[in-house]
Design an enzyme around this catalytic site. Structure first.
Site, PDB file in Angstrom:
ATOM      1  NE  ARG A  49       9.382   2.672   5.643  1.00 58.94           N
ATOM      2  CZ  ARG A  49       8.262   2.478   4.958  1.00 58.94           C
ATOM      3  NH1 ARG A  49       8.314   2.030   3.714  1.00 58.94           N
ATOM      4  NH2 ARG A  49       7.099   2.711   5.516  1.00 58.94           N
ATOM      5  CD  GLU A 131     -16.654  -9.521   9.169  1.00 56.34           C
ATOM      6  OE1 GLU A 131     -17.179  -8.803   8.292  1.00 56.34           O
ATOM      7  OE2 GLU A 131     -17.138 -10.588   9.568  1.00 56.34           O
ATOM      8  N   GLY A 189      -7.106  13.645   4.856  1.00 54.52           N
ATOM      9  CA  GLY A 189      -6.552  12.308   4.998  1.00 54.52           C
ATOM     10  C   GLY A 189      -7.495  11.190   4.618  1.00 54.52           C
ATOM     11  CG  ASP A 203     -11.512  -0.155  -1.826  1.00 55.28           C
ATOM     12  OD1 ASP A 203     -10.580  -0.668  -1.182  1.00 55.28           O
ATOM     13  OD2 ASP A 203     -12.631   0.099  -1.322  1.00 55.28           O
ATOM     14  CE  LYS A 207     -13.292  -2.267   0.697  1.00 57.18           C
ATOM     15  NZ  LYS A 207     -13.473  -0.905   1.263  1.00 57.18           N
TER      16      LYS A 207
END
Length: 449
Positions: A49, A131, A189, A203, A207
């Site tokens: 955008r 990292e 949040g 997720d 990892k």
């Protein structure tokens, strides 16, 4: 002496992390130049955008044509923080082909296609650093592949997702249910509007694949990682954990087999003793516990997500890659020489906490114990709570002891000695077929002992 021509950096993505990378590059420009040996210049920012106002970024640098940006030929380093598989994979590959090194925070892509990306970087003599892909600001990849390069890592055990740790910590400390804790994480949040990637373990699994590959010098892909989410963890599970002197965490666990010929990687909720260092990791923080032959036990702790922490890791990689660029060198690439077998979940050995809803009558415990014995799973302790109408009595039953009282239902909690996961799965399947077992309420692994 400092080189006067700046090293040019292309930034792919300018969201929470990308905007922080750009800000730090600007506000710390002199320090970065001194540490690198040359100034670094933001040469372009690819976004979706372009009309959005981005404070501190020259609008003339903003473009929607990411492909053209990475193919310019004068770009020294591409910083990729857009995430996802495509177009990130194609853009990174194009960057290598046109002479740029890459710094990425893209855990999903590296877990799925890390070997191919490393091969492309090596083919073109460029760096691939990431990292920020595993634990935000926590230095972890560099210690594993550089500081511990002369050691033998046997186990990596960690909390690598801040959202899930916040939710489980809230359930533990307040007695809240899963949904209530998730709602609070969302309001603050810590959780996305769609938290699936976090709470279902996707997720953390990505990892874990990256960590296992680096720790054991073996290619481990996302598909090799056993994954279980935490949405079924209940307040009752936490009460049981506390009775055992434990708490519950969503863990990424990467292990080398006892004979050293194989590795496993898995993500799932687990009980861990309150005495273990990971048990005290609170809120949205991450921590990774590493066990090696020579160094022994090490723990890396800190904020695992967020714009500034993740940008810190990205900038650390940027400094390293730029130094390599100036010296005409490259840093460590993929190390997969060990090529160990990646074993399935069934070959994992650990302890288990199983909660059963059973008929409250004589002989039930004997039936349950027989099923465990038939599948080679040794029982450590048994605890029973009667749910007879009007009765709140709790009856502790030692292995080989008496049975429950006749009538009604009871909750039977079994804690095992170490056993193969496949054996435990067979045990649970057989238990479900018993007429006296009304249901398997919970299965939880016990780790960190």
């Amino acid at each position: 002496m400092m080189r006067t021509r700046p090293l040019k950096v292309a930034l792919l993505g300018c969201g929470v992390v990308g905007s922080e990378v750009a800000r730090i590059m600007t506000t710390h420009a002199d320090d970065l130049a001194a540490r690198i040996g040359a100034p670094v210049e933001l040469a372009g920012v690819a976004v979706r955008r372009p009309a959005k106002v981005r404070e501190g970024i020259d609008p003339s640098l903003v473009t929607t044509d990411a492909t053209a940006l990475v193919k310019r030929g004068d770009i020294d380093v591409v910083v990729e923080v857009i995430g996802g598989i495509e177009p990130a994979r194609s853009l990174i590959t194009a960057a290598f082909e046109h002479g740029a090194s890459v710094v990425s925070a893209n855990k999903a892509l590296l877990a799925q296609d890390g070997a191919a990306l490393h091969a492309a970087a090596e083919e073109h003599g460029r760096d691939l650093y990431y990292e920020a892909a595993v634990a935000g600001a926590i230095p972890l990849i560099r210690p594993l592949r550089e500081s511990l390069a002369g050691d033998k890592v046997n186990r990596v055990l960690g909390i690598v997702n801040g959202t899930t740790n916040f939710i489980l910590d809230k359930m533990d400390s307040t007695g809240a249910g899963y949904q209530e804790a998730l709602d609070e994480a969302t309001a603050l949040g810590y959780a996305e509007a769609d938290p699936t990637a976090d709470v279902e373990g996707f997720d953390a699994a990505a990892k874990a694949a990256i960590l296992a590959g680096i720790a054991f010098h073996t290619r481990v892909r996302l598909d090799d990682v056993h994954r279980e989410g935490m949405t079924e963890v209940t307040a009752a599970d936490f009460r049981s954990a506390k009775e055992m002197g434990c708490t519950i965490k969503l863990l990424a666990i990467c292990e080398r087999s006892a004979d050293g010929t194989a590795v496993t990687a898995r993500v799932h909720p687990a009980m861990i003793p309150l005495s273990h260092p990971l048990a005290s990791v609170r809120g949205a923080y991450n921590a990774v516990f590493v066990e090696s032959d020579a160094a022994g036990q090490l723990m890396f702790y800190g904020p695992g997500a967020g714009g500034s922490p993740t940008a810190s890791a990205v900038l650390g990689d940027l400094v390293a890659v730029c130094r390599n660029r100036l010296n005409g060198a490259t840093g460590p690439g993929e190390s997969a020489y060990a090529d160990l077998t990646v074993s399935p979940m069934g070959e994992v050995v650990t302890r288990y906490h199983i909660s059963l809803d059973v008929a409250d009558k004589p002989g039930v415990l004997a039936q349950v114990a027989t099923v465990f014995a038939e599948h080679g799973v040794s029982i450590d302790t048994v605890r029973q709570q009667s749910r007879n109408p009007g009765s709140g009595d709790t009856v502790a039953i030692e292995q080989g002891g008496g049975g429950p009282r006749e009538g009604g239902e009871a909750s039977l909690v079994v804690v095992t000695h170490r056993a193969f996961d496949a054996s435990l799965s067979g045990t649970v399947e057989a238990l479900r077929k018993l007429d006296t077992v009304r249901g398997v309420a919970s299965i939880m692994r016990v780790e960190g002992e």
